[in-house]
Write a protein that holds these residues in place. Structure first.
Motif, PDB file in Angstrom:
ATOM      1  N   VAL A  81     -33.175   8.482 -26.718  1.00 22.96           N
ATOM      2  CA  VAL A  81     -32.790   7.073 -27.122  1.00 22.96           C
ATOM      3  C   VAL A  81     -32.066   6.111 -26.015  1.00 22.96           C
ATOM      4  O   VAL A  81     -32.244   5.010 -25.617  1.00 22.96           O
ATOM      5  N   GLY A  82     -31.250   7.104 -25.128  1.00 20.62           N
ATOM      6  CA  GLY A  82     -30.283   6.456 -24.297  1.00 20.62           C
ATOM      7  C   GLY A  82     -30.829   6.471 -22.852  1.00 20.62           C
ATOM      8  O   GLY A  82     -30.470   6.412 -21.939  1.00 20.62           O
ATOM      9  N   GLY A  83     -32.209   7.115 -22.749  1.00 18.35           N
ATOM     10  CA  GLY A  83     -32.985   7.186 -21.483  1.00 18.35           C
ATOM     11  C   GLY A  83     -33.320   6.011 -21.033  1.00 18.35           C
ATOM     12  O   GLY A  83     -32.835   4.790 -21.519  1.00 18.35           O
ATOM     13  N   LYS A  84     -34.130   5.998 -19.792  1.00 16.02           N
ATOM     14  CA  LYS A  84     -34.474   4.743 -19.070  1.00 16.02           C
ATOM     15  C   LYS A  84     -35.548   3.985 -19.850  1.00 16.02           C
ATOM     16  O   LYS A  84     -36.446   4.659 -20.309  1.00 16.02           O
ATOM     17  N   PRO A  85     -35.508   2.596 -19.942  1.00 10.87           N
ATOM     18  CA  PRO A  85     -36.725   1.874 -20.516  1.00 10.87           C
ATOM     19  C   PRO A  85     -38.155   2.295 -19.811  1.00 10.87           C
ATOM     20  O   PRO A  85     -39.000   1.995 -20.453  1.00 10.87           O
ATOM     21  N   THR A  86     -38.054   2.998 -18.797  1.00 14.71           N
ATOM     22  CA  THR A  86     -39.375   3.246 -18.110  1.00 14.71           C
ATOM     23  C   THR A  86     -39.369   4.987 -17.896  1.00 14.71           C
ATOM     24  O   THR A  86     -40.062   5.456 -17.071  1.00 14.71           O
ATOM     25  N   GLY A  87     -38.702   5.652 -18.935  1.00 13.37           N
ATOM     26  CA  GLY A  87     -38.584   7.183 -18.503  1.00 13.37           C
ATOM     27  C   GLY A  87     -39.582   7.750 -19.141  1.00 13.37           C
ATOM     28  O   GLY A  87     -40.845   7.324 -19.503  1.00 13.37           O
ATOM     29  N   THR A  88     -39.605   9.072 -18.966  1.00 13.72           N
ATOM     30  CA  THR A  88     -40.640  10.090 -19.705  1.00 13.72           C
ATOM     31  C   THR A  88     -40.221  10.574 -20.845  1.00 13.72           C
ATOM     32  O   THR A  88     -39.072  10.929 -21.272  1.00 13.72           O
ATOM     33  N   CYS A  89     -41.088  10.709 -21.902  1.00  9.83           N
ATOM     34  CA  CYS A  89     -40.662  11.089 -23.192  1.00  9.83           C
ATOM     35  C   CYS A  89     -41.758  12.127 -23.970  1.00  9.83           C
ATOM     36  O   CYS A  89     -42.831  11.842 -23.519  1.00  9.83           O
ATOM     37  N   GLU A  90     -41.235  13.067 -24.700  1.00  9.78           N
ATOM     38  CA  GLU A  90     -42.291  13.958 -25.470  1.00  9.78           C
ATOM     39  C   GLU A  90     -41.701  14.204 -26.712  1.00  9.78           C
ATOM     40  O   GLU A  90     -42.139  15.230 -27.282  1.00  9.78           O
ATOM     41  N   CYS A  91     -40.964  13.369 -27.371  1.00  9.91           N
ATOM     42  CA  CYS A  91     -40.389  13.627 -28.760  1.00  9.91           C
ATOM     43  C   CYS A  91     -41.269  13.032 -29.849  1.00  9.91           C
ATOM     44  O   CYS A  91     -42.143  12.361 -29.495  1.00  9.91           O
ATOM     45  N   GLN A  92     -40.731  13.178 -31.069  1.00  9.60           N
ATOM     46  CA  GLN A  92     -41.457  12.994 -32.263  1.00  9.60           C
ATOM     47  C   GLN A  92     -41.668  11.394 -32.231  1.00  9.60           C
ATOM     48  O   GLN A  92     -42.864  10.978 -32.626  1.00  9.60           O
ATOM     49  N   CYS A  93     -40.991  10.540 -31.616  1.00 12.04           N
ATOM     50  CA  CYS A  93     -41.086   9.018 -31.919  1.00 12.04           C
ATOM     51  C   CYS A  93     -42.393   8.549 -30.963  1.00 12.04           C
ATOM     52  O   CYS A  93     -42.604   7.557 -31.080  1.00 12.04           O
ATOM     53  N   GLY A  94     -42.897   9.223 -30.173  1.00  8.54           N
ATOM     54  CA  GLY A  94     -44.018   8.795 -29.471  1.00  8.54           C
ATOM     55  C   GLY A  94     -43.447   7.789 -28.279  1.00  8.54           C
ATOM     56  O   GLY A  94     -44.409   7.202 -27.912  1.00  8.54           O
ATOM     57  N   GLY A  95     -42.618   7.755 -28.290  1.00  5.78           N
ATOM     58  CA  GLY A  95     -41.876   6.724 -27.078  1.00  5.78           C
ATOM     59  C   GLY A  95     -41.359   5.746 -27.660  1.00  5.78           C
ATOM     60  O   GLY A  95     -40.743   4.936 -27.054  1.00  5.78           O
ATOM     61  N   ALA A  96     -41.624   5.750 -29.113  1.00  5.47           N
ATOM     62  CA  ALA A  96     -41.006   4.179 -29.681  1.00  5.47           C
ATOM     63  C   ALA A  96     -39.530   3.949 -29.621  1.00  5.47           C
ATOM     64  O   ALA A  96     -39.181   2.858 -29.518  1.00  5.47           O
ATOM     65  N   HIS A  97     -38.757   5.180 -29.405  1.00  4.64           N
ATOM     66  CA  HIS A  97     -37.496   4.805 -29.261  1.00  4.64           C
ATOM     67  C   HIS A  97     -36.629   5.139 -27.994  1.00  4.64           C
ATOM     68  O   HIS A  97     -35.682   4.881 -27.939  1.00  4.64           O
ATOM     69  N   HIS A  98     -37.533   5.749 -27.273  1.00  6.96           N
ATOM     70  CA  HIS A  98     -37.243   6.128 -25.804  1.00  6.96           C
ATOM     71  C   HIS A  98     -36.489   4.818 -24.982  1.00  6.96           C
ATOM     72  O   HIS A  98     -37.209   3.910 -24.947  1.00  6.96           O
ATOM     73  N   GLY A  99     -35.216   4.902 -24.609  1.00  4.39           N
ATOM     74  CA  GLY A  99     -34.839   3.934 -23.898  1.00  4.39           C
ATOM     75  C   GLY A  99     -34.141   2.804 -24.728  1.00  4.39           C
ATOM     76  O   GLY A  99     -34.121   1.689 -24.160  1.00  4.39           O
ATOM     77  N   ARG A 100     -34.182   2.776 -25.840  1.00  6.05           N
ATOM     78  CA  ARG A 100     -33.937   1.611 -26.651  1.00  6.05           C
ATOM     79  C   ARG A 100     -32.318   1.289 -26.667  1.00  6.05           C
ATOM     80  O   ARG A 100     -31.698   0.373 -27.311  1.00  6.05           O
TER      81      ARG A 100
END
Ligand code: ZN
Length: 113
Positions: A81-100
């Motif tokens: 969630v605290g990652g970059k808005p252009t980061g790499t994600c592999e968690c359950q959210c499918g990227g939906a929350h990544h970098g929010r």
């Protein structure tokens, strides 16, 4: 062969939506259509926009996530969630929350990786 694929999200007041038809809009038009929105740049002159479904109005792309093709599907955590808005994600959210940004009610007290 690429081990990730790009997923595009727009953060709306109701929550993040994934955008499918991605194109560009020039900066001046973008600023007019989406005042105050800091969208992702395509280059120095254009920003990314996309549609939820064909024919729907364009929404600003606010995050572009490199989603792994074989994700571990771990529970979202602060790193995600605290990652970059252009980061790499592999968690359950499918990227939906990544970098929010850190949204505490999303985070279980015992966040697992
Ligand atoms: Zn996540």
């Amino acid at each position: 062969m690429s081990t990730t694929r790009m997923r595009y999200f727009s953060d709306q007041p109701s929550g993040p939506v994934e955008l499918l038809t991605i194109t560009t809009m020039d900066n001046a038009q973008f600023a007019q259509v989406f005042p105050g929105v800091c969208g992702l740049r395509s280059d120095g002159f254009q920003k990314l926009v996309g549609r939820v479904v064909p024919g729907a109005p364009y929404l600003p792309v606010t995050r572009r996530i490199d989603y792994k093709r074989r994700p571990s599907l771990h529970v979202c955590n602060a790193k995600c969630v605290g990652g970059k808005p252009t980061g790499t994600c592999e968690c359950q959210c499918g990227g939906a929350h990544h970098g929010r940004g850190l949204i505490t009610d999303l985070l279980p007290s015992a966040a697992r990786h």
